[in-house]
Design a protein around this motif. Sequence first.
Motif, short mmCIF file in Angstrom:
data_model
loop_
_atom_site.label_atom_id
_atom_site.label_comp_id
_atom_site.label_asym_id
_atom_site.label_seq_id
_atom_site.Cartn_x
_atom_site.Cartn_y
_atom_site.Cartn_z
N LEU A 252 0.84 -1.19 0.00
CA LEU A 252 0.00 0.00 0.00
C LEU A 252 0.88 1.24 0.00
N SER A 253 0.71 2.09 -0.98
CA SER A 253 1.56 3.28 -1.09
C SER A 253 0.71 4.54 -0.98
N ASN A 254 1.36 5.61 -0.56
CA ASN A 254 0.67 6.88 -0.36
C ASN A 254 0.03 7.36 -1.66
N GLY A 255 -1.26 7.66 -1.59
CA GLY A 255 -1.96 8.18 -2.76
C GLY A 255 -2.53 7.13 -3.68
N ASN A 271 0.49 8.93 6.67
CA ASN A 271 0.88 10.09 7.45
C ASN A 271 1.82 9.67 8.56
N ASN A 272 3.07 10.11 8.50
CA ASN A 272 4.02 9.83 9.58
C ASN A 272 4.06 8.36 9.95
N GLY A 273 3.99 7.50 8.95
CA GLY A 273 4.08 6.07 9.17
C GLY A 273 2.77 5.39 9.44
N SER A 274 1.70 6.15 9.68
CA SER A 274 0.37 5.57 9.88
C SER A 274 -0.36 5.47 8.55
N VAL A 275 -1.09 4.38 8.38
CA VAL A 275 -1.80 4.14 7.13
C VAL A 275 -3.28 4.46 7.34
N PHE A 276 -3.83 5.26 6.44
CA PHE A 276 -5.24 5.61 6.46
C PHE A 276 -5.89 5.14 5.17
N LYS A 281 -8.22 5.04 10.04
CA LYS A 281 -6.84 4.61 10.30
C LYS A 281 -6.76 3.10 10.45
N VAL A 282 -5.73 2.52 9.86
CA VAL A 282 -5.45 1.09 10.06
C VAL A 282 -4.82 0.94 11.44
N VAL A 283 -5.49 0.22 12.33
CA VAL A 283 -4.99 0.04 13.70
C VAL A 283 -4.31 -1.31 13.89
N THR A 284 -4.65 -2.29 13.08
CA THR A 284 -3.99 -3.60 13.12
C THR A 284 -3.87 -4.09 11.68
N PRO A 285 -2.67 -4.12 11.12
CA PRO A 285 -2.52 -4.54 9.73
C PRO A 285 -2.25 -6.03 9.60
N ASP A 286 -2.51 -6.53 8.41
CA ASP A 286 -1.99 -7.83 7.96
C ASP A 286 -2.40 -9.02 8.80
N VAL A 287 -3.69 -9.15 9.06
CA VAL A 287 -4.21 -10.37 9.65
C VAL A 287 -4.44 -11.34 8.49
N SER A 311 -6.52 14.53 8.08
CA SER A 311 -5.73 15.76 8.12
C SER A 311 -4.26 15.40 8.20
N ALA A 312 -3.41 16.34 7.87
CA ALA A 312 -1.97 16.07 7.85
C ALA A 312 -1.44 15.69 9.22
#
Length: 386
Positions: A252-255, A271-276, A281-287, A311-312
Amino acid sequence: MHLKKVSIAALLGAVGVQAQNTTQSLNATLAGNNQTSQLAMYLGMYPNLLSTLAGATNITLLAPSNNAFSTLLNSSIGPMLAANPGLIQAVLQYHVLNGTYPASAVTSTPAFIPSLLTNQTYSNVTGGQRVECVTVGGNVTFYSGLLANASVVQPNLNFSGGVIHVIDHVLTLPVNISAAATAANLTALAGALNVSSLLGPINAARDVTIFAPNNAAFQSIGSALANASVADLAGILKYHVLNGTLGYSSMLSNGSSYQTMNGGNITVTINNGSVFVNSAKVVTPDVLVANGVIHIIDNVLNPNATSATPSASATSGAPAFSGASSASSVPFTSGQAAPTSSIASGGVPAATSKASSSTAGASSPMKTGAVGAAALFGAGAAFINY
């Protein structure tokens, strides 16, 4: 890197081992190592499988240590394995990765490597069920089903067909979406999929990515969901599913934008390493699940608000349903099974833990890479009817 795939038919029926002159054979390497002798003995009970693996090239074998293997065989699952050779074949195949990956090739960026598990009773992922490989705190770690992890305790045992890494736990077969949702306490999602008659079709789909709202996300827009028709609910849920696309986190890449099952697009923002995803927001990835991957998110996506973005400075997701109010209880959970196992944090340091610490997401993450026999091999029953 050239990947050589070994078919299920070959694993079950091939005979003979090609002569190897430069390094030891697979069986000799395992039998000669004081941490893997039990695995060598157990593989010896399946001569056709052992012969085919020993004759394969360009593979990486994740070999459970004697302690890991003994724990499994001496548990209540031992008789189940003896009664189900197909299940133990699937487990062993899941420990064999296509490609040779020395420990030095593993980085802090997760890689999702195809395994030899392609039997559709247990996996519906093109190219073989994936294993996540990443360094955590300097340790080479493999994540499998239910976010169970296994760490390498002895790396880089070279053999004639590739490389062996000794690991401290047996990998967990990824379960289907129904079982994973229950284990992750995504009971609102499971219930909503049932109400909308989507659970069966999504369980049966091949190569899916699901952005799964946690229970708190559903509860926070309870007023909007209370007035939704079954068709409206189905449209909302389909907007959370990528059908035919394996969107593991490192892909998953930005944009980037993806078309969902309902035809609308979602947009990924980093944003700053967090994926939206849109504004969630993704709170737990890759299950990892039997037919793809789940990312747990903190808000429900709105197919009528496709332009929603964070937001940024966002550190959490934002609601996408304007004017919706919270319900007094979590919707769609009536009659849903309570979790009997949970997705695991595996003792990963808090800064890098895969499982959310919020009770709105996963329920009481386990503190060990071993998920337990029931979760590990409940997969056999869960997959048959997916």
